[in-house]
Write a protein that holds these residues in place. Structure first.
Motif, PDB file in Angstrom:
ATOM      1  N   GLY A   1       0.814  -1.215   0.000  1.00 18.59           N
ATOM      2  CA  GLY A   1       0.000   0.000   0.000  1.00 18.59           C
ATOM      3  C   GLY A   1       0.846   1.262   0.000  1.00 18.59           C
ATOM      4  O   GLY A   1       0.408   2.301   0.502  1.00 18.59           O
ATOM      5  N   LYS A   2       2.043   1.163  -0.581  1.00 21.77           N
ATOM      6  CA  LYS A   2       2.962   2.297  -0.549  1.00 21.77           C
ATOM      7  C   LYS A   2       3.150   2.910  -1.940  1.00 21.77           C
ATOM      8  O   LYS A   2       3.007   2.249  -2.965  1.00 21.77           O
ATOM      9  N   ILE A   3       3.489   4.205  -1.915  1.00 18.16           N
ATOM     10  CA  ILE A   3       3.900   4.924  -3.114  1.00 18.16           C
ATOM     11  C   ILE A   3       5.399   5.190  -2.999  1.00 18.16           C
ATOM     12  O   ILE A   3       5.865   5.759  -1.994  1.00 18.16           O
ATOM     13  N   LEU A   4       6.159   4.761  -4.010  1.00 20.77           N
ATOM     14  CA  LEU A   4       7.586   5.069  -4.081  1.00 20.77           C
ATOM     15  C   LEU A   4       7.771   6.153  -5.134  1.00 20.77           C
ATOM     16  O   LEU A   4       7.321   6.016  -6.278  1.00 20.77           O
ATOM     17  N   LEU A   5       8.408   7.236  -4.747  1.00 20.86           N
ATOM     18  CA  LEU A   5       8.591   8.389  -5.626  1.00 20.86           C
ATOM     19  C   LEU A   5       9.993   8.389  -6.215  1.00 20.86           C
ATOM     20  O   LEU A   5      10.986   8.219  -5.489  1.00 20.86           O
ATOM     21  N   GLU A   6      10.042   8.598  -7.505  1.00 22.14           N
ATOM     22  CA  GLU A   6      11.332   8.738  -8.192  1.00 22.14           C
ATOM     23  C   GLU A   6      11.646  10.226  -8.297  1.00 22.14           C
ATOM     24  O   GLU A   6      10.895  10.989  -8.908  1.00 22.14           O
ATOM     25  N   ILE A   7      12.759  10.621  -7.687  1.00 22.10           N
ATOM     26  CA  ILE A   7      13.154  12.035  -7.714  1.00 22.10           C
ATOM     27  C   ILE A   7      14.351  12.185  -8.645  1.00 22.10           C
ATOM     28  O   ILE A   7      15.426  11.619  -8.394  1.00 22.10           O
ATOM     29  N   ASP A   8      14.142  12.905  -9.718  1.00 22.48           N
ATOM     30  CA  ASP A   8      15.234  13.142 -10.677  1.00 22.48           C
ATOM     31  C   ASP A   8      15.454  14.635 -10.906  1.00 22.48           C
ATOM     32  O   ASP A   8      16.179  15.036 -11.815  1.00 22.48           O
ATOM     33  N   LYS A   9      14.804  15.463 -10.097  1.00 23.15           N
ATOM     34  CA  LYS A   9      14.914  16.918 -10.246  1.00 23.15           C
ATOM     35  C   LYS A   9      15.327  17.513  -8.904  1.00 23.15           C
ATOM     36  O   LYS A   9      14.480  17.969  -8.123  1.00 23.15           O
ATOM     37  N   PHE A  10      16.588  17.484  -8.611  1.00 22.74           N
ATOM     38  CA  PHE A  10      17.096  18.092  -7.385  1.00 22.74           C
ATOM     39  C   PHE A  10      17.463  19.558  -7.649  1.00 22.74           C
ATOM     40  O   PHE A  10      17.913  19.919  -8.755  1.00 22.74           O
ATOM     41  N   ASP A  11      17.225  20.392  -6.608  1.00 23.02           N
ATOM     42  CA  ASP A  11      17.520  21.835  -6.701  1.00 23.02           C
ATOM     43  C   ASP A  11      16.757  22.488  -7.852  1.00 23.02           C
ATOM     44  O   ASP A  11      17.192  23.500  -8.402  1.00 23.02           O
ATOM     45  N   GLN A  12      15.618  21.918  -8.201  1.00 22.79           N
ATOM     46  CA  GLN A  12      14.783  22.449  -9.272  1.00 22.79           C
ATOM     47  C   GLN A  12      13.416  22.765  -8.669  1.00 22.79           C
ATOM     48  O   GLN A  12      12.726  21.862  -8.193  1.00 22.79           O
ATOM     49  N   GLU A  13      13.038  24.027  -8.700  1.00 22.52           N
ATOM     50  CA  GLU A  13      11.829  24.455  -8.015  1.00 22.52           C
ATOM     51  C   GLU A  13      10.570  24.036  -8.768  1.00 22.52           C
ATOM     52  O   GLU A  13      10.537  24.003  -9.995  1.00 22.52           O
ATOM     53  N   PHE A  14       9.538  23.722  -7.986  1.00 24.36           N
ATOM     54  CA  PHE A  14       8.222  23.427  -8.536  1.00 24.36           C
ATOM     55  C   PHE A  14       7.184  23.882  -7.523  1.00 24.36           C
ATOM     56  O   PHE A  14       7.523  24.329  -6.413  1.00 24.36           O
ATOM     57  N   LEU A  15       5.916  23.797  -7.910  1.00 23.06           N
ATOM     58  CA  LEU A  15       4.834  24.263  -7.053  1.00 23.06           C
ATOM     59  C   LEU A  15       4.201  23.074  -6.332  1.00 23.06           C
ATOM     60  O   LEU A  15       3.889  22.051  -6.957  1.00 23.06           O
ATOM     61  N   TYR A  16       4.033  23.221  -5.033  1.00 24.72           N
ATOM     62  CA  TYR A  16       3.378  22.186  -4.223  1.00 24.72           C
ATOM     63  C   TYR A  16       2.084  22.770  -3.668  1.00 24.72           C
ATOM     64  O   TYR A  16       2.077  23.819  -3.018  1.00 24.72           O
ATOM     65  N   VAL A  17       0.965  22.077  -3.933  1.00 24.46           N
ATOM     66  CA  VAL A  17      -0.356  22.539  -3.502  1.00 24.46           C
ATOM     67  C   VAL A  17      -1.078  21.398  -2.806  1.00 24.46           C
ATOM     68  O   VAL A  17      -1.092  20.271  -3.298  1.00 24.46           O
ATOM     69  N   ASN A  18      -1.675  21.680  -1.665  1.00 25.41           N
ATOM     70  CA  ASN A  18      -2.540  20.694  -1.012  1.00 25.41           C
ATOM     71  C   ASN A  18      -3.987  21.146  -1.146  1.00 25.41           C
ATOM     72  O   ASN A  18      -4.275  22.351  -1.194  1.00 25.41           O
ATOM     73  N   SER A  19      -4.891  20.189  -1.245  1.00 26.48           N
ATOM     74  CA  SER A  19      -6.301  20.516  -1.415  1.00 26.48           C
ATOM     75  C   SER A  19      -7.161  19.419  -0.803  1.00 26.48           C
ATOM     76  O   SER A  19      -6.653  18.405  -0.324  1.00 26.48           O
ATOM     77  N   LEU A  20      -8.473  19.635  -0.846  1.00 25.49           N
ATOM     78  CA  LEU A  20      -9.416  18.757  -0.148  1.00 25.49           C
ATOM     79  C   LEU A  20     -10.500  18.306  -1.131  1.00 25.49           C
ATOM     80  O   LEU A  20     -11.545  18.943  -1.239  1.00 25.49           O
ATOM     81  N   PRO A  21     -10.280  17.235  -1.870  1.00 27.60           N
ATOM     82  CA  PRO A  21     -11.262  16.817  -2.874  1.00 27.60           C
ATOM     83  C   PRO A  21     -12.543  16.242  -2.289  1.00 27.60           C
ATOM     84  O   PRO A  21     -13.583  16.256  -2.945  1.00 27.60           O
TER      85      PRO A  21
END
Length: 792
Positions: A34-54
């Motif tokens: 039941g896990k999500i493994l994230l592949e990170i290939d963009k270090f020191d590269q800015e992006f937008l993080y948004v949380n919401s309530l669907p």
């Protein structure tokens, strides 16, 4: 085998047999764990993080609705050895400079925030694999804090009852979307949470988290002007020359460009498209599409062809996809606010996605109002369609209003005085009385975008020809807007009870608040005099007449509050130096006294009384139909209490008139201009028209004595409150002393109810005099919830 190959093998081993999602950030789903493994290939590269309530809580009061957008933050992953941190840089302080050292000096001067950390599971070259599940399985929307702060109980995140929600966990080229079912467990005790959950001890919602690619650098920022009506983003730029303001302010808006900037009318490079929730039923859906589409009129006025479009959301589109601006239909347990929110690039103010949430019970309130006005349910006759037409007209206006926020626009609460010049005001239905005594609802709401709205869009979205001096062009737009008579005044100047601008209010109408209040009171009397069982459906309990009666009896509530702002009011503008606007101006004394008289007209016995035949029609509530926040309070137990209804209405008007900040302005303005009314003359006139008028007999006599007591209570409260300056409290004390002496004389010859009223007043004054600092008068019954609910 070398170390690099070994690491690659480890990476491949970790993801073997897992389901891969390819997109902005690749990730993998492990069904077994039941896990999500994230592949990170963009270090020191800015992006937008948004949380919401669907999937929300469903209570307007708690403000945790389906589709609610949380925070928008610029973040980046950084790696140090086996550790990976998700860091939020501090964009409130910058140096917009080509000098790297200058930029570094500012970056190092202010704290950043590491909002999450983890350890590398495997690595393959420049990409690493991490367990992303702990980031997803947490209370990212801070719902437990909201519930605890609102006295709904004590809650905390329960991991054992939380899990990844794979159905809405998706990957797209420019955004990665993650969702989880989150349970907040504890001991629920509040009414609001108990009313919207099967088990108040377990609040299960869904939380969504988005990683979004930042827009390219081709967006052109636009200078913010406080007169423009837009929201802004601001930051301190330490690279600014010392002779220039260090605080930079840019307005928020969508990216929009003409294909041909030289053409008076041109299609856009990319239109702004909004999509309506498929869950909205007809005819609501069509009304939402039509109302939101009004904005194309404003963009046409700014020289764009088909630049703003509204469509039905395709069946295969996820509304959380960043590429789609959404108008969604939200359900709650009570009617409540609708919202227009945006995901915005904090660096520039560019709106990336607009998201509108429209409460599904709002149209029912307009339908209810129309029932009271039209009285449509006559035996043997077809039911009028006027109620539905009114409700749909309001929905069109509401859709346009909330979309306006997502285009970057704030409220404009002065638009109502200018022929309803903007959909960004809060509109009451404009109702009139025909000569034959019937109610005219044909002009209740706007049917198109406002002229002010066109001017606002011109400022925010006009595409200028190369070589144009944009600052001069924008100043020209504002100057012309002012010349046309449009004024912008928003929330902070309209919502507070003691606010001063006589033209800035919510749910008001007309060029002059007092004139409109007087007109509305005539209409109200006609409606109440003719109110009957025709306001409710066949087979409805007679007690439910009260639900329809409430908005009719209180139809003047917001106009009365607007009128009170004329008293001790101040005209003003958000003027810039040398822009030609009048900066401040007292409301003329004659206008203030007109407002006073209009307000007093709402608390006379004739205004407060209900017809006897109507009172007799409303029995106690039957089983299954308890009192609610939408019905009047009662002093009489189970029975309908017309005196309590009058208390709530009259008490509100008197509190508007004697609000501490308003009283302080009355004192100050008279000290600067002796033609101004002043607080003492207002109190003298108030007492003369309540306590000192001849007292009627019977029901209306009781209403007059009720108003007398409320008047005294309000003056005593003004004298006791530490929120008022000493000058105000002193004048209130003087009035109390004068009234006490008059009462002591009047009580000698008074009889029966009049004497009881005077004795009670003297007792109240005595209690106040015993300990003024601790005096607390009996609580005045509030009106049923109003704007739109839970805010009174």
């Amino acid at each position: 085998m070398n170390v690099k190959a070994q690491k690659a093998d480890d990476f491949d081993t970790k993801i073997k047999d897992l389901t891969k999602f390819t997109g902005y950030f690749n990730f993998y789903w492990d069904e077994k764990s039941g896990k999500i493994l994230l592949e990170i290939d963009k270090f020191d590269q800015e992006f937008l993080y948004v949380n919401s309530l669907p999937a929300g809580v469903g209570s307007n009061d708690l403000g945790l609705d389906r589709g609610q957008i949380g925070n928008s933050r610029i973040v980046k992953f950084i790696k140090s050895g086996p550790k990976v941190l998700l860091v939020q840089p501090n964009y409130s302080y910058r140096a917009i400079s080509d000098n790297a050292d200058e930029r570094k000096s500012v970056e190092e001067a202010f704290a950043q925030s590491a909002i999450w950390g983890t350890t590398v599971l495997a690595q393959d070259g420049d990409k690493v694999l991490v367990d992303f599940t702990p980031f997803l399985l947490r209370d990212s929307h801070k719902i437990a804090d909201r519930l605890n702060d609102n006295n709904q109980g004590s809650f905390g995140f329960d991991e054992s009852r939380s899990a990844v929600y794979l159905r809405n966990t998706k990957d797209f080229p420019d955004n990665s979307e993650f969702e989880a079912t989150i349970t907040l467990a504890g001991k629920g005790k509040g009414y609001e949470i108990s009313s919207v959950t099967p088990d108040a001890n377990a609040v299960t919602v869904r939380m969504h988290q988005s990683f979004i690619k930042l827009p390219d650098g081709n967006y052109k920022q636009r200078k913010f002007d406080p007169r423009s009506g837009y929201y802004d983003v601001d930051y301190m730029d330490y690279a600014t020359p010392i002779d220039q303001p260090i605080m930079k302010r840019m307005l928020t808006r969508h990216r929009l460009q003409k294909k041909d900037p030289t053409a008076a009318m041109s299609e856009p490079v990319n239109p702004i498209v909004y999509y309506v929730d498929r869950g909205a039923p007809e005819p609501v859906r069509s009304a939402l599409i039509e109302g939101a589409s009004w904005w194309n009129q404003a963009f046409e006025a700014a020289g764009y062809k088909n630049a703003f479009q509204v469509k039905l959301l395709p069946a295969d589109v996820d509304p959380m996809d960043i590429r789609y601006n959404i108008i969604q239909w939200v359900h709650r347990s009570t009617r409540g606010w609708s919202y227009g929110e945006s995901i915005t690039d904090p660096r520039t103010g560019e709106i990336i996605k607009g998201q509108v949430s429209l409460g599904s019970l709002r149209d029912r309130q307009d339908f209810l109002i129309a029932e009271g006005l039209v009285q449509p349910y006559e035996d043997g006759k077809p039911t009028s369609d006027k109620m539905l037409k009114l409700a749909l007209a309001r929905l069109r206006q509401l859709a346009a209003h909330e979309v306006g926020h997502t285009l970057g626009l704030q409220h404009n609460f002065t638009a109502s005085v200018n022929g309803r010049a903007s959909v960004m005001d809060y509109p009451p239905p404009v109702i009139s009385l025909n000569t034959d005594g019937t109610i005219d609802l044909s002009k209740a709401y706007r049917t198109e975008i406002g002229e002010y709205d066109k001017r606002a869009i011109l400022y925010g979205y006009q595409d200028f020809v190369n070589g144009t001096n944009e600052d001069d062009a924008l100043k020209g737009i504002i100057t012309e807007t002012i010349k046309q008579g449009f004024l912008f005044i928003s929330d902070d100047d309209a919502r507070p009870a003691g606010s001063a601008h006589p033209q800035a209010h919510l749910w008001d109408s007309g060029a002059n608040a007092a004139d409109e209040l007087n007109r509305l009171m005539v209409l109200r009397k006609h409606v109440l005099d003719n109110f009957s069982e025709k306001a409710i459906r066949q087979d409805a309990p007679m007690a439910t007449l009260e639900e329809v009666l409430v908005p009719m009896y209180l139809i003047h509530r917001f106009q009365a509050e607007a009128t009170s702002k004329m008293l001790g009011g101040l005209y003003y503008t958000f003027a810039l130096k040398n822009d030609g606007q009048t900066i401040t101006r007292f409301v003329p004394p004659a206008e203030q006294w007109k407002a006073f008289n209009a307000l007093m007209g709402t608390i006379t016995p004739d205004a407060l009384a209900l017809p006897e035949k109507l009172i007799a029609m409303i029995p106690p509530r039957p089983i299954g139909y308890p009192r609610t926040r939408e019905t009047f309070k009662s002093h009489t137990g189970l029975t309908f209490d017309p005196m309590a209804a009058a208390e709530s209405a009259a008490g509100a008007t008197l509190s508007f008139m004697l609000q501490p900040e308003r009283a302080a302005r009355l004192v100050e303005y008279q000290s600067r201009d002796n033609t101004q009314p002043g607080l003492l003359p207002v109190l003298n006139k108030l007492v003369a028209q309540t306590w000192k008028v001849p007292q009627p007999t019977g029901y209306k006599g009781e209403l007059q004595r009720l108003v007398n007591n409320l008047t005294l209570k309000q003056i005593l409260t003004l004298a006791a409150t530490t929120n008022a300056p000493a000058s105000v409290r002193g004048i209130a004390l003087l009035q109390i002393d004068d009234l006490k002496k008059w009462m002591q004389t009047a009580v000698v010859t008074a009889t029966d109810s009049r004497k009881a009223n005077l004795l009670f007043g003297l007792a109240e004054i005595k209690q106040f005099e015993y300990n003024p600092d601790k005096f607390e008068p009996a609580h005045t019954l509030n009106m049923p919830d109003g704007s739109p609910i839970g805010m009174e």
